[in-house]
Motif scaffolding. Structure first.
Motif, PDB file in Angstrom:
ATOM      1  N   LEU A  47     -12.791  -1.509 -15.794  1.00 60.53           N
ATOM      2  CA  LEU A  47     -13.082  -2.840 -16.320  1.00 60.53           C
ATOM      3  C   LEU A  47     -12.813  -3.914 -15.266  1.00 60.53           C
ATOM      4  O   LEU A  47     -13.632  -4.818 -15.051  1.00 60.53           O
ATOM      5  N   GLY A  48     -11.646  -3.801 -14.610  1.00 55.73           N
ATOM      6  CA  GLY A  48     -11.293  -4.783 -13.590  1.00 55.73           C
ATOM      7  C   GLY A  48     -12.276  -4.780 -12.433  1.00 55.73           C
ATOM      8  O   GLY A  48     -12.707  -5.844 -11.955  1.00 55.73           O
ATOM      9  N   MET A  49     -12.642  -3.576 -11.962  1.00 58.51           N
ATOM     10  CA  MET A  49     -13.590  -3.502 -10.846  1.00 58.51           C
ATOM     11  C   MET A  49     -14.967  -4.029 -11.258  1.00 58.51           C
ATOM     12  O   MET A  49     -15.654  -4.695 -10.482  1.00 58.51           O
ATOM     13  N   GLY A  50     -15.355  -3.742 -12.504  1.00 52.67           N
ATOM     14  CA  GLY A  50     -16.645  -4.248 -12.964  1.00 52.67           C
ATOM     15  C   GLY A  50     -16.675  -5.769 -13.002  1.00 52.67           C
ATOM     16  O   GLY A  50     -17.642  -6.405 -12.569  1.00 52.67           O
ATOM     17  N   LEU A  51     -15.590  -6.362 -13.538  1.00 51.78           N
ATOM     18  CA  LEU A  51     -15.510  -7.813 -13.572  1.00 51.78           C
ATOM     19  C   LEU A  51     -15.476  -8.408 -12.162  1.00 51.78           C
ATOM     20  O   LEU A  51     -16.159  -9.400 -11.869  1.00 51.78           O
ATOM     21  N   LEU A  52     -14.682  -7.779 -11.293  1.00 49.09           N
ATOM     22  CA  LEU A  52     -14.511  -8.311  -9.943  1.00 49.09           C
ATOM     23  C   LEU A  52     -15.811  -8.243  -9.146  1.00 49.09           C
ATOM     24  O   LEU A  52     -16.273  -9.253  -8.600  1.00 49.09           O
ATOM     25  N   TYR A  53     -16.422  -7.064  -9.085  1.00 51.03           N
ATOM     26  CA  TYR A  53     -17.641  -6.921  -8.297  1.00 51.03           C
ATOM     27  C   TYR A  53     -18.814  -7.657  -8.950  1.00 51.03           C
ATOM     28  O   TYR A  53     -19.692  -8.192  -8.255  1.00 51.03           O
ATOM     29  N   GLY A  54     -18.814  -7.714 -10.275  1.00 54.52           N
ATOM     30  CA  GLY A  54     -19.854  -8.467 -10.965  1.00 54.52           C
ATOM     31  C   GLY A  54     -19.744  -9.963 -10.675  1.00 54.52           C
ATOM     32  O   GLY A  54     -20.750 -10.635 -10.420  1.00 54.52           O
ATOM     33  N   ALA A  55     -18.500 -10.470 -10.710  1.00 52.59           N
ATOM     34  CA  ALA A  55     -18.294 -11.890 -10.404  1.00 52.59           C
ATOM     35  C   ALA A  55     -18.665 -12.200  -8.966  1.00 52.59           C
ATOM     36  O   ALA A  55     -19.242 -13.254  -8.668  1.00 52.59           O
ATOM     37  N   PHE A  56     -18.337 -11.256  -8.059  1.00 49.24           N
ATOM     38  CA  PHE A  56     -18.662 -11.458  -6.643  1.00 49.24           C
ATOM     39  C   PHE A  56     -20.176 -11.504  -6.441  1.00 49.24           C
ATOM     40  O   PHE A  56     -20.700 -12.413  -5.767  1.00 49.24           O
ATOM     41  N   ALA A  57     -20.888 -10.549  -7.028  1.00 49.60           N
ATOM     42  CA  ALA A  57     -22.347 -10.523  -6.880  1.00 49.60           C
ATOM     43  C   ALA A  57     -22.978 -11.756  -7.519  1.00 49.60           C
ATOM     44  O   ALA A  57     -23.905 -12.356  -6.958  1.00 49.60           O
ATOM     45  N   LEU A  58     -22.465 -12.156  -8.696  1.00 46.83           N
ATOM     46  CA  LEU A  58     -23.000 -13.337  -9.377  1.00 46.83           C
ATOM     47  C   LEU A  58     -22.757 -14.594  -8.556  1.00 46.83           C
ATOM     48  O   LEU A  58     -23.650 -15.436  -8.403  1.00 46.83           O
TER      49      LEU A  58
ATOM     50  N   PRO B  16     -18.840 -12.846   2.691  1.00 48.09           N
ATOM     51  CA  PRO B  16     -19.344 -11.457   2.633  1.00 48.09           C
ATOM     52  C   PRO B  16     -19.316 -10.726   3.977  1.00 48.09           C
ATOM     53  O   PRO B  16     -18.835  -9.578   4.032  1.00 48.09           O
ATOM     54  N   PRO B  17     -19.792 -11.325   5.098  1.00 51.14           N
ATOM     55  CA  PRO B  17     -19.721 -10.595   6.368  1.00 51.14           C
ATOM     56  C   PRO B  17     -18.298 -10.275   6.808  1.00 51.14           C
ATOM     57  O   PRO B  17     -18.050  -9.224   7.405  1.00 51.14           O
ATOM     58  N   LEU B  18     -17.356 -11.171   6.486  1.00 52.98           N
ATOM     59  CA  LEU B  18     -15.977 -10.944   6.893  1.00 52.98           C
ATOM     60  C   LEU B  18     -15.275  -9.907   6.019  1.00 52.98           C
ATOM     61  O   LEU B  18     -14.416  -9.159   6.492  1.00 52.98           O
ATOM     62  N   LEU B  19     -15.640  -9.860   4.746  1.00 54.02           N
ATOM     63  CA  LEU B  19     -14.928  -8.993   3.804  1.00 54.02           C
ATOM     64  C   LEU B  19     -15.492  -7.580   3.717  1.00 54.02           C
ATOM     65  O   LEU B  19     -14.800  -6.672   3.255  1.00 54.02           O
ATOM     66  N   ILE B  20     -16.736  -7.383   4.135  1.00 54.48           N
ATOM     67  CA  ILE B  20     -17.377  -6.095   3.904  1.00 54.48           C
ATOM     68  C   ILE B  20     -16.628  -4.955   4.578  1.00 54.48           C
ATOM     69  O   ILE B  20     -16.501  -3.856   4.021  1.00 54.48           O
ATOM     70  N   LEU B  21     -16.077  -5.211   5.778  1.00 54.21           N
ATOM     71  CA  LEU B  21     -15.336  -4.155   6.480  1.00 54.21           C
ATOM     72  C   LEU B  21     -14.101  -3.750   5.693  1.00 54.21           C
ATOM     73  O   LEU B  21     -13.787  -2.553   5.565  1.00 54.21           O
ATOM     74  N   HIS B  22     -13.389  -4.741   5.136  1.00 51.56           N
ATOM     75  CA  HIS B  22     -12.167  -4.452   4.381  1.00 51.56           C
ATOM     76  C   HIS B  22     -12.497  -3.684   3.100  1.00 51.56           C
ATOM     77  O   HIS B  22     -11.793  -2.723   2.754  1.00 51.56           O
ATOM     78  N   VAL B  23     -13.560  -4.089   2.411  1.00 53.19           N
ATOM     79  CA  VAL B  23     -13.924  -3.420   1.157  1.00 53.19           C
ATOM     80  C   VAL B  23     -14.332  -1.972   1.415  1.00 53.19           C
ATOM     81  O   VAL B  23     -13.891  -1.050   0.710  1.00 53.19           O
ATOM     82  N   LEU B  24     -15.162  -1.753   2.440  1.00 57.01           N
ATOM     83  CA  LEU B  24     -15.593  -0.393   2.741  1.00 57.01           C
ATOM     84  C   LEU B  24     -14.445   0.449   3.283  1.00 57.01           C
ATOM     85  O   LEU B  24     -14.358   1.653   3.001  1.00 57.01           O
ATOM     86  N   GLY B  25     -13.556  -0.192   4.059  1.00 62.24           N
ATOM     87  CA  GLY B  25     -12.446   0.564   4.654  1.00 62.24           C
ATOM     88  C   GLY B  25     -11.364   0.926   3.665  1.00 62.24           C
ATOM     89  O   GLY B  25     -10.509   1.770   3.966  1.00 62.24           O
ATOM     90  N   THR B  26     -11.358   0.292   2.484  1.00 62.48           N
ATOM     91  CA  THR B  26     -10.332   0.596   1.480  1.00 62.48           C
ATOM     92  C   THR B  26     -10.959   1.258   0.252  1.00 62.48           C
ATOM     93  O   THR B  26     -10.863   2.468   0.077  1.00 62.48           O
ATOM     94  N   ARG B  27     -11.637   0.479  -0.586  1.00 69.04           N
ATOM     95  CA  ARG B  27     -12.160   1.032  -1.831  1.00 69.04           C
ATOM     96  C   ARG B  27     -13.226   2.113  -1.593  1.00 69.04           C
ATOM     97  O   ARG B  27     -13.199   3.181  -2.210  1.00 69.04           O
ATOM     98  N   ALA B  28     -14.171   1.821  -0.669  1.00 71.21           N
ATOM     99  CA  ALA B  28     -15.222   2.820  -0.411  1.00 71.21           C
ATOM    100  C   ALA B  28     -14.636   4.052   0.258  1.00 71.21           C
ATOM    101  O   ALA B  28     -15.012   5.192  -0.073  1.00 71.21           O
TER     102      ALA B  28
ATOM    103  N   LEU C 294      -1.984  -5.355  -8.828  1.00 69.31           N
ATOM    104  CA  LEU C 294      -3.389  -5.004  -8.669  1.00 69.31           C
ATOM    105  C   LEU C 294      -3.833  -3.905  -9.632  1.00 69.31           C
ATOM    106  O   LEU C 294      -4.935  -3.374  -9.498  1.00 69.31           O
ATOM    107  N   PHE C 295      -2.962  -3.554 -10.577  1.00 66.67           N
ATOM    108  CA  PHE C 295      -3.294  -2.446 -11.482  1.00 66.67           C
ATOM    109  C   PHE C 295      -4.602  -2.716 -12.230  1.00 66.67           C
ATOM    110  O   PHE C 295      -5.487  -1.852 -12.286  1.00 66.67           O
ATOM    111  N   PHE C 296      -4.738  -3.912 -12.821  1.00 69.78           N
ATOM    112  CA  PHE C 296      -5.919  -4.200 -13.628  1.00 69.78           C
ATOM    113  C   PHE C 296      -7.192  -4.131 -12.789  1.00 69.78           C
ATOM    114  O   PHE C 296      -8.218  -3.615 -13.245  1.00 69.78           O
TER     115      PHE C 296
END
Length: 555
Positions: free
Chosen positions: A49-60, A93-105, A42-44
């Motif tokens: 850059l990795g987070m920008g690509l990942l979150y950008g792809a998710f939003a797109l 999105p509803p299922l993942l939001i808790l995991h994203v906020l509980g880790t990265r945020a 998960l380093f990249f």
């Protein structure tokens, strides 16, 4: 461009999910292996850059999903697999939001150490319900991605061969990942039984404080509200669009079997069929990739929007005529009459199909018929094994002669063969190829006679007829018996010329037109006039006692 962006963003997200699941599987080794694996795997994704690509792809991808919901004219009568993919995608999105906020945020806003120890302590000790939610999120995301890959790949010619192993892989992979999470969770439970270890772990993790938790919860509610609001806005926009379009009038789509459908302008032909419950093929799910939804437009073609660049590429790839359109890409604005060209149960073979001239067309080709003379009486003197052996030698020799000359073996009929020339070459070259094939076949028969002289009571003799004319060419038949063939008067005439070899004591009878188009000397062979049933005027033909004499003409 929208399809390309959806595919690219989907592949990137699926790759991320796959690497994430791979990291989870390391729990089968140890908890430490999971953390060490995360540092590498998960380093990249943890870089800017990795987070920008990942979150950008998710939003797109989410934005394009909303666009797809808006553009669909019918959200009920769609194939179950496509409906499942759509519902799974909207659930992510509803299922993942808790995991994203509980880790990265939590890591960014509260300085939490979001290691596997932190995550597994929450899921297995403090909040098991959230753990089950993340299991559901993982399976839903994986399933959605697998559906997307399936729709992307299922019309590829090789997919049918790899379908079973790929299904096994996509089924086993998340199970191994879940087993790794379960193993890591049990190790955390065992370690947490030691108060000293648990205290050290909590100190290292530095859980979010009350204010920080309230901020994270507020963010979660805000994202969920935003997502739900956007979804409702898209549904409301669909309803408003439908109301406006209905006030402008409906478009009638007629099918050659008599069925008629009235739809709002902007509805694709494929959506019209599905909305009316009319079976219509579409392997790629209406994405304009597979061509299985193609229709022939017999009325209203001039009023249709011109094909887009993407549709044009698919039509050109198959060499389809100007009256053929992709139903999933065609949005009529006025009345049209269409005929679906493939059955609703079309396969991947139909997706790529054959060349355009094999889809069904009238064209001028050269037809060759050949038949063994007196083979029935010869077969009566042979054992069944010997008859089969002899026929296979004959079929192989004549088939090779036809193919080496540039022809297409249409079919073997008893001890006869039918071949076509000119499917992919000019008629002049086709005539020369057919005459070359006749010469090669005569030479092949002589080779068989020389090889099997001791086994044959008399040498094999062959009669060959060659004619050219306009016929209907296409893939015809049913099931495994589908093949390229031709039908028409010219086929019957070629067969008649082959039978005339008996009357003229000749090995080859060729229509005058074939010789003329081939550019050979008009003095070759014996000239005859033949009355052909169905033709008012007699047909001029040339008879050759030995087809090998064509070698004198340069073959």
């Amino acid at each position: 461009m929208i399809r390309k962006l959806r595919l690219a963003s989907g592949l990137l997200l699926f790759f991320f999910v796959a690497t994430h699941l791979l990291n989870h599987a390391l729990g089968l080794i140890s908890l430490a292996a999971m953390d060490r694996g995360a540092a590498v795997i998960l380093f990249f994704w943890q870089t800017w850059l990795g987070m920008g690509l990942l979150y950008g792809a998710f939003a797109l991808h989410i934005g394009l999903a909303f666009l797809a919901v808006y553009r669909r004219r019918n959200l009920i009568r769609i194939p179950r697999a496509e409906l499942a993919q759509l519902l799974l995608g909207l659930s992510i999105p509803p299922l993942l939001i808790l995991h994203v906020l509980g880790t990265r945020a939590a890591e960014s806003l509260a300085g939490v150490d979001s290691s596997y120890v932190y995550v597994l302590l929450i899921y297995f000790l403090y909040d098991p319900l959230s753990g089950w939610q993340q299991v559901a999120a993982m399976l839903v995301a994986w399933g959605h991605g697998c559906f997307g890959l399936y729709f992307w790949l299922r019309y590829r010619p090789w997919f049918a061969r790899l379908r079973s192993p790929l299904l096994a892989l996509v089924t086993v992979f998340p199970m191994i990942s879940l087993a790794g999470v379960l193993a890591g969770g049990r190790e955390v439970q065992r370690l947490a039984a030691d108060p000293a270890w648990l205290e050290q772990a909590r100190a290292r993790i530095d859980f979010a404080s009350g204010d920080e938790l309230r901020l994270l919860i507020a963010l979660e509610n805000g994202f969920l509200g935003l997502f739900l609001g956007l979804l409702l806005a898209v549904l409301a926009a669909r309803a408003l669009r439908r109301l406006v379009e209905r006030r402008r009038g409906l478009v009638e789509i007629a099918y050659v079997d008599g069925k008629r459908v009235r739809v709002t302008p902007g509805t694709t032909l494929l959506e019209a069929s599905r909305g009316a419950g009319i079976p219509h093929a579409s392997l790629c799910g209406g994405r304009g990739r597979c061509s299985t939804c193609r229709v022939e437009v017999s009325r209203g073609l001039e009023d249709l929007p011109v094909p887009s660049e993407a549709e044009r590429k698919v039509l050109d790839r198959l060499g389809l005529g100007a009256r053929v359109r992709l139903a999933c890409q065609t949005r009529p604005g006025s009345a049209v009459t269409v005929t679906p060209l493939l059955p609703a149960a079309a396969t991947a073979r139909d997706a790529f199909g054959a060349a355009g001239h094999l889809q069904g067309s009238e064209r001028e080709v050269v037809i060759l018929f050949a038949d063994l003379r007196g083979f029935t009486s010869l077969a009566e003197q042979k054992l069944p094994y010997d008859v089969v052996f002899l026929l296979n030698r004959y079929f192989r020799a004549t088939g090779q002669a036809i193919e080496e000359a540039g022809g297409h073996v249409d079919k073997f009929i008893g001890d006869g063969v039918m071949a076509l020339f000119g499917l992919e070459q000019p008629i002049e070259a086709a005539c020369r190829s057919a005459l070359e094939a006749a010469q090669r076949m005569a030479e092949a028969i002589e080779e068989i006679n020389a090889t099997l002289a001791s086994d044959l009571p008399q040498p094999l003799r062959i009669g060959i007829g060659v004619h050219l004319g306009a016929v209907i060419v296409g893939e015809m038949g049913y099931g495994a018996a589908v093949g390229v063939t031709a039908i028409g008067d010219a086929v019957n005439t070629a067969s008649r010329l082959e039978s005339l070899t008996k009357d003229y004591a000749a090995q080859l009878v060729v229509s005058e037109a074939v010789l003329r188009h081939s550019g050979l000397s008009a003095t070759l062979g014996e000239t005859h006039e033949v009355a052909i049933r169905g033709r008012a005027a007699p047909l001029d033909v040339r008879a050759f006692a030995d087809a090998r004499s064509l070698a004198e003409a340069g073959f």
